[in-house]
Design a protein around this motif. Sequence first.
Motif, PDB file in Angstrom:
ATOM      1  N   LEU A 256      29.983  30.813  49.821  1.00 23.82           N
ATOM      2  CA  LEU A 256      30.517  31.825  48.914  1.00 23.82           C
ATOM      3  C   LEU A 256      30.588  31.294  47.487  1.00 23.82           C
ATOM      4  CD1 LEU A 256      33.468  33.225  51.077  1.00 23.82           C
ATOM      5  CD2 LEU A 256      31.140  34.104  50.879  1.00 23.82           C
ATOM      6  N   PRO A 257      30.270  32.122  46.513  1.00 26.97           N
ATOM      7  CA  PRO A 257      30.349  31.704  45.107  1.00 26.97           C
ATOM      8  C   PRO A 257      31.807  31.593  44.659  1.00 26.97           C
ATOM      9  CG  PRO A 257      29.832  34.033  45.245  1.00 26.97           C
ATOM     10  CD  PRO A 257      29.804  33.523  46.652  1.00 26.97           C
ATOM     11  N   GLU A 258      32.038  30.806  43.652  1.00 28.02           N
ATOM     12  CA  GLU A 258      33.383  30.636  43.115  1.00 28.02           C
ATOM     13  C   GLU A 258      33.559  31.483  41.853  1.00 28.02           C
ATOM     14  OE1 GLU A 258      34.044  26.523  42.447  1.00 28.02           O
ATOM     15  OE2 GLU A 258      33.898  25.971  44.565  1.00 28.02           O
ATOM     16  N   GLU A 264      34.646  41.621  43.713  1.00 31.26           N
ATOM     17  CA  GLU A 264      33.309  41.069  43.475  1.00 31.26           C
ATOM     18  C   GLU A 264      32.825  40.264  44.671  1.00 31.26           C
ATOM     19  OE1 GLU A 264      33.315  40.382  38.624  1.00 31.26           O
ATOM     20  OE2 GLU A 264      34.225  38.889  39.944  1.00 31.26           O
ATOM     21  N   LEU A 265      33.740  39.519  45.270  1.00 28.06           N
ATOM     22  CA  LEU A 265      33.389  38.689  46.420  1.00 28.06           C
ATOM     23  C   LEU A 265      33.016  39.542  47.625  1.00 28.06           C
ATOM     24  CD1 LEU A 265      33.148  35.741  47.287  1.00 28.06           C
ATOM     25  CD2 LEU A 265      35.535  35.844  48.044  1.00 28.06           C
ATOM     26  N   ASN A 266      33.768  40.604  47.859  1.00 23.94           N
ATOM     27  CA  ASN A 266      33.471  41.492  48.977  1.00 23.94           C
ATOM     28  C   ASN A 266      32.118  42.177  48.806  1.00 23.94           C
ATOM     29  OD1 ASN A 266      35.854  40.940  50.374  1.00 23.94           O
ATOM     30  ND2 ASN A 266      36.996  42.536  49.315  1.00 23.94           N
ATOM     31  N   ILE A 267      31.807  42.588  47.590  1.00 17.42           N
ATOM     32  CA  ILE A 267      30.502  43.190  47.314  1.00 17.42           C
ATOM     33  C   ILE A 267      29.393  42.174  47.563  1.00 17.42           C
ATOM     34  CG2 ILE A 267      28.998  44.097  45.480  1.00 17.42           C
ATOM     35  CD1 ILE A 267      31.528  45.357  44.234  1.00 17.42           C
ATOM     36  N   TYR A 268      29.590  40.954  47.080  1.00 14.71           N
ATOM     37  CA  TYR A 268      28.603  39.891  47.271  1.00 14.71           C
ATOM     38  C   TYR A 268      28.346  39.644  48.752  1.00 14.71           C
ATOM     39  CZ  TYR A 268      26.596  35.219  47.508  1.00 14.71           C
ATOM     40  OH  TYR A 268      25.783  34.148  47.804  1.00 14.71           O
TER      41      TYR A 268
END
Length: 278
Positions: A256-258, A264-268
């Motif tokens: 996962l990106p930081e 944004e994380l859920n979309i990614y």
Amino acid sequence: MKKIVLAFTILAFYSCNQSLEDKIVGKWNFESVNSKILDDPSLRYKNSNLNLSNLFGSSFFETNYLFLQKEKSFKGTLGAYSGVYTEGNWSLNDTDSVLSFTENRITKPFLKIHSVSDKELKFNIIGKDKVITQDMEFVFTKENQELNNSKFDYTQKQYNLWRKKPNEPEDIKEISKRVKQCLEYSITYLKYNQDQKKESVSLKEINFLPINFYDNGIELKDPDKIQKWENIFFSNVDALNGYEIIKQIIISDFSLPEGKSGLELNIYILEEIKNRIK
């Protein structure tokens, strides 16, 4: 002070003088269903606490919505659980407050409006089943939205193809396609909320996914807690195959990106899962 009073006076005058057609334009989301019959003890199942209120309560209709547009077109999701996607044109009979829908050149009365305000719409469904039509009042609330001008209009047909439940078992290729459609809808819904810079995002629209969402990532729901996911497929077997497709991707090398927000994380993550499905 006088200017503020005048503004409120004009707003109140405008609101009171709006036609019924003007008042019902917008996106209306299911809120609740009211009926004395739902809690009638005589309608409880034998040797069970289960009643109609359990069956026809909020969880049954929670993703239902009506999007009535000013140019007399409409889009909506109506029915149990993930519902059935529908679109066409609408017309209103001011005399009896009956809203009719036209699909494939066939016009049918759909609902009778009881009351409408700038926040709430109450109505009965028009049909043959007395329990559903006469004894159940539906309450929809108005959503503040800009879907007409958004490139992430998740109410478009192309994002709702997964709602049509199959009539026969699907092979793994068809199941994979259905899973990708579910993810595409969910991604578009989240991107719409991101684009609107909403402070809080309701996940009710996408809680059919076999996924729990958190600010720092996601987790798969337990296989015995994916009833809404199962309702999308022909059978529980097909649903578990779809669940397994997502599971195998999540447990693979998935970094996962930081520095991203929870949204944004859920979309990614959802985009990564969708893109990795063959």
